[in-house]
Design a protein around this motif. Structure first.
Motif, PDB file in Angstrom:
ATOM      1  N   CYS A  91      20.108  48.664  27.770  1.00  0.00           N
ATOM      2  CA  CYS A  91      21.510  48.242  27.152  1.00  0.00           C
ATOM      3  C   CYS A  91      21.846  46.810  28.168  1.00  0.00           C
ATOM      4  CB  CYS A  91      22.933  49.483  26.421  1.00  0.00           C
ATOM      5  SG  CYS A  91      23.134  49.739  28.737  1.00  0.00           S
ATOM      6  N   LEU A  92      23.262  46.325  27.467  1.00  0.00           N
ATOM      7  CA  LEU A  92      23.946  45.885  28.751  1.00  0.00           C
ATOM      8  C   LEU A  92      25.050  46.093  29.190  1.00  0.00           C
ATOM      9  CD1 LEU A  92      24.457  42.675  25.506  1.00  0.00           C
ATOM     10  CD2 LEU A  92      22.945  42.357  27.046  1.00  0.00           C
ATOM     11  N   PRO A  93      24.681  45.989  30.525  1.00  0.00           N
ATOM     12  CA  PRO A  93      25.901  46.409  30.931  1.00  0.00           C
ATOM     13  C   PRO A  93      27.730  46.216  30.813  1.00  0.00           C
ATOM     14  CG  PRO A  93      25.416  44.549  32.717  1.00  0.00           C
ATOM     15  CD  PRO A  93      24.258  44.472  31.503  1.00  0.00           C
ATOM     16  N   ALA A  94      28.124  47.352  30.975  1.00  0.00           N
ATOM     17  CA  ALA A  94      29.993  47.247  30.705  1.00  0.00           C
ATOM     18  C   ALA A  94      30.474  46.994  31.983  1.00  0.00           C
ATOM     19  CB  ALA A  94      30.316  48.662  30.822  1.00  0.00           C
ATOM     20  N   ARG A  95      31.586  46.212  32.405  1.00  0.00           N
ATOM     21  CA  ARG A  95      32.211  45.508  33.649  1.00  0.00           C
ATOM     22  C   ARG A  95      32.039  46.599  34.880  1.00  0.00           C
ATOM     23  NH1 ARG A  95      38.795  45.405  34.461  1.00  0.00           N
ATOM     24  NH2 ARG A  95      37.832  47.437  35.508  1.00  0.00           N
ATOM     25  N   ASP A  96      32.374  47.308  34.249  1.00  0.00           N
ATOM     26  CA  ASP A  96      32.468  48.348  35.971  1.00  0.00           C
ATOM     27  C   ASP A  96      30.977  48.165  36.928  1.00  0.00           C
ATOM     28  OD1 ASP A  96      35.518  48.227  36.017  1.00  0.00           O
ATOM     29  OD2 ASP A  96      35.360  50.120  35.873  1.00  0.00           O
ATOM     30  N   VAL A  97      30.672  48.300  35.333  1.00  0.00           N
ATOM     31  CA  VAL A  97      28.409  48.421  35.803  1.00  0.00           C
ATOM     32  C   VAL A  97      27.958  46.900  36.593  1.00  0.00           C
ATOM     33  CG1 VAL A  97      26.371  48.769  35.074  1.00  0.00           C
ATOM     34  CG2 VAL A  97      27.721  50.158  33.939  1.00  0.00           C
ATOM     35  N   LEU A  98      28.329  45.976  35.991  1.00  0.00           N
ATOM     36  CA  LEU A  98      27.770  44.424  36.415  1.00  0.00           C
ATOM     37  C   LEU A  98      28.415  44.654  38.079  1.00  0.00           C
ATOM     38  CD1 LEU A  98      26.121  41.884  35.508  1.00  0.00           C
ATOM     39  CD2 LEU A  98      28.696  41.905  34.619  1.00  0.00           C
ATOM     40  N   GLU A  99      29.634  45.114  38.276  1.00  0.00           N
ATOM     41  CA  GLU A  99      30.315  44.439  38.908  1.00  0.00           C
ATOM     42  C   GLU A  99      29.337  45.551  40.204  1.00  0.00           C
ATOM     43  OE1 GLU A  99      31.975  45.109  43.382  1.00  0.00           O
ATOM     44  OE2 GLU A  99      32.119  46.945  41.315  1.00  0.00           O
ATOM     45  N   LEU A 100      28.966  46.619  40.909  1.00  0.00           N
ATOM     46  CA  LEU A 100      28.016  47.020  41.515  1.00  0.00           C
ATOM     47  C   LEU A 100      26.719  45.982  41.454  1.00  0.00           C
ATOM     48  CD1 LEU A 100      28.707  50.792  41.010  1.00  0.00           C
ATOM     49  CD2 LEU A 100      28.935  49.733  42.530  1.00  0.00           C
ATOM     50  N   ALA A 101      26.495  45.809  40.893  1.00  0.00           N
ATOM     51  CA  ALA A 101      24.827  44.570  40.260  1.00  0.00           C
ATOM     52  C   ALA A 101      26.020  43.835  42.096  1.00  0.00           C
ATOM     53  CB  ALA A 101      24.895  44.085  39.407  1.00  0.00           C
ATOM     54  N   TYR A 102      27.144  42.861  41.707  1.00  0.00           N
ATOM     55  CA  TYR A 102      27.481  42.533  42.886  1.00  0.00           C
ATOM     56  C   TYR A 102      27.263  43.103  43.875  1.00  0.00           C
ATOM     57  CZ  TYR A 102      29.914  38.448  44.894  1.00  0.00           C
ATOM     58  OH  TYR A 102      30.506  37.783  46.733  1.00  0.00           O
ATOM     59  N   ARG A 103      28.373  43.692  44.092  1.00  0.00           N
ATOM     60  CA  ARG A 103      28.325  44.297  45.121  1.00  0.00           C
ATOM     61  C   ARG A 103      27.145  44.971  46.004  1.00  0.00           C
ATOM     62  NH1 ARG A 103      33.094  47.614  47.107  1.00  0.00           N
ATOM     63  NH2 ARG A 103      34.052  46.617  44.865  1.00  0.00           N
ATOM     64  N   HIS A 104      26.311  45.468  45.178  1.00  0.00           N
ATOM     65  CA  HIS A 104      24.608  46.012  46.248  1.00  0.00           C
ATOM     66  C   HIS A 104      24.225  45.150  46.190  1.00  0.00           C
ATOM     67  CE1 HIS A 104      27.124  50.275  45.947  1.00  0.00           C
ATOM     68  NE2 HIS A 104      26.430  50.353  45.242  1.00  0.00           N
ATOM     69  N   LEU A 105      23.647  44.162  45.200  1.00  0.00           N
ATOM     70  CA  LEU A 105      23.203  42.863  45.563  1.00  0.00           C
ATOM     71  C   LEU A 105      23.289  41.284  45.451  1.00  0.00           C
ATOM     72  CD1 LEU A 105      20.366  45.584  42.934  1.00  0.00           C
ATOM     73  CD2 LEU A 105      20.092  45.158  44.979  1.00  0.00           C
ATOM     74  N   LYS A 106      24.686  40.923  45.644  1.00  0.00           N
ATOM     75  CA  LYS A 106      24.954  39.759  45.851  1.00  0.00           C
ATOM     76  C   LYS A 106      23.076  38.664  46.543  1.00  0.00           C
ATOM     77  CE  LYS A 106      27.799  36.708  48.351  1.00  0.00           C
ATOM     78  NZ  LYS A 106      28.779  36.979  48.615  1.00  0.00           N
ATOM     79  N   PRO A 107      23.411  37.887  45.714  1.00  0.00           N
ATOM     80  CA  PRO A 107      22.213  37.402  46.254  1.00  0.00           C
ATOM     81  C   PRO A 107      22.290  36.364  47.100  1.00  0.00           C
ATOM     82  CG  PRO A 107      22.854  36.547  44.200  1.00  0.00           C
ATOM     83  CD  PRO A 107      23.517  37.697  43.816  1.00  0.00           C
ATOM     84  N   THR A 108      23.884  35.713  46.969  1.00  0.00           N
ATOM     85  CA  THR A 108      23.619  34.430  48.260  1.00  0.00           C
ATOM     86  C   THR A 108      24.620  35.157  49.389  1.00  0.00           C
ATOM     87  OG1 THR A 108      26.329  34.348  47.204  1.00  0.00           O
ATOM     88  CG2 THR A 108      24.381  33.401  45.730  1.00  0.00           C
ATOM     89  N   THR A 109      24.905  34.581  50.160  1.00  0.00           N
ATOM     90  CA  THR A 109      25.615  34.603  52.071  1.00  0.00           C
ATOM     91  C   THR A 109      27.318  33.293  51.146  1.00  0.00           C
ATOM     92  OG1 THR A 109      24.810  31.955  52.585  1.00  0.00           O
ATOM     93  CG2 THR A 109      24.076  34.137  53.108  1.00  0.00           C
ATOM     94  N   ASP A 110      27.207  32.808  49.745  1.00  0.00           N
ATOM     95  CA  ASP A 110      28.704  32.745  49.947  1.00  0.00           C
ATOM     96  C   ASP A 110      29.941  33.345  50.251  1.00  0.00           C
ATOM     97  OD1 ASP A 110      27.895  30.299  48.922  1.00  0.00           O
ATOM     98  OD2 ASP A 110      27.552  30.130  47.219  1.00  0.00           O
ATOM     99  N   GLU A 111      30.892  33.239  50.545  1.00  0.00           N
ATOM    100  CA  GLU A 111      32.323  33.907  50.659  1.00  0.00           C
ATOM    101  C   GLU A 111      32.957  34.844  49.267  1.00  0.00           C
ATOM    102  OE1 GLU A 111      36.945  33.510  52.085  1.00  0.00           O
ATOM    103  OE2 GLU A 111      35.207  32.070  52.689  1.00  0.00           O
ATOM    104  N   THR A 112      32.560  35.663  49.174  1.00  0.00           N
ATOM    105  CA  THR A 112      33.573  36.232  48.145  1.00  0.00           C
ATOM    106  C   THR A 112      34.877  36.210  48.446  1.00  0.00           C
ATOM    107  OG1 THR A 112      31.877  38.261  48.718  1.00  0.00           O
ATOM    108  CG2 THR A 112      33.486  38.915  47.065  1.00  0.00           C
TER     109      THR A 112
END
Length: 200
Positions: A91-112
């Motif tokens: 399925c497509l991730p809900a907002r809080d599920v998608l946030e965890l992808a960034y929190r755990h699997l952030k691809p960049t070294t850019d400042e958050t």
């Protein structure tokens, strides 16, 4: 409550890659992100700005996706039709599920980004708090999800299945981590997800 042993973030898991845990009501679920080659696409959240009843949840990805499909959203139909590694409940991730992808699997070294309440996640386990200047989310240590790695999220924004308003839906940036309501008719990235119940 029974909780099986879970692998490290980014490890192969349930047809995809392990991405943390989230609560939907009183029930705990493990997150499995689809392999990028088979489970990522681009498209509008909805071809027009019609309101979609039943797609307001910030954590129930499947309920949102089913509501979107019922309302004629091609992106939702794409996710529900996926058959990946023997699993057909993507399925497509809900907002809080998608946030965890960034929190755990952030691809960049850019400042958050840390404006307003970016990163606020009451559904995650443990609960996530807004990003701060002194507590940035760093690039993931999982090599396959870094930069141009084979599983990396694009340095762009992704759709969630969570509707924000009649005209917009929640999205998550994977460069700076900003969360915002995007116009439903705009083309954005989307990565499919599975949620595996952990409670007995």
């Amino acid at each position: 409550m029974h909780q099986p042993s879970l692998p490290p973030i980014g490890s192969p898991f349930e047809g995809g890659h392990y991405g943390g845990t989230i609560r939907i009501g009183a029930v705990l679920f493990a997150i499995a992100w689809a392999p990028k080659a088979d489970g990522e696409t681009k498209g509008p959240w909805h071809p027009n700005r019609a309101k979609v009843p039943g797609a307001q949840s910030c954590n129930d990805s499947l309920a949102n996706t089913l509501a979107m499909a019922e309302a004629g959203c091609p992106l939702a139909t794409w996710a529900l039709d996926l058959r990946i590694n023997g699993h057909d409940d993507w399925c497509l991730p809900a907002r809080d599920v998608l946030e965890l992808a960034y929190r755990h699997l952030k691809p960049t070294t850019d400042e958050t980004c840390c404006t307003f309440r970016d990163g606020d996640n009451p559904s995650s386990m443990p609960a996530g708090y807004p990003y701060r200047e002194d507590a940035p989310i760093v690039q993931t240590s999982v090599a396959a999800f870094q930069g141009q790695g084979p599983e990396a999220f694009a340095r762009a924004w992704y759709w969630s299945s969570s509707q924000y308003s009649e005209s917009g839906a929640w999205s998550q940036g994977f460069d700076y981590g900003d969360q915002f309501d995007g116009g439903k008719e705009y083309e954005g990235h989307a990565r499919a997800v599975r949620l595996i119940q952990l409670d007995a």
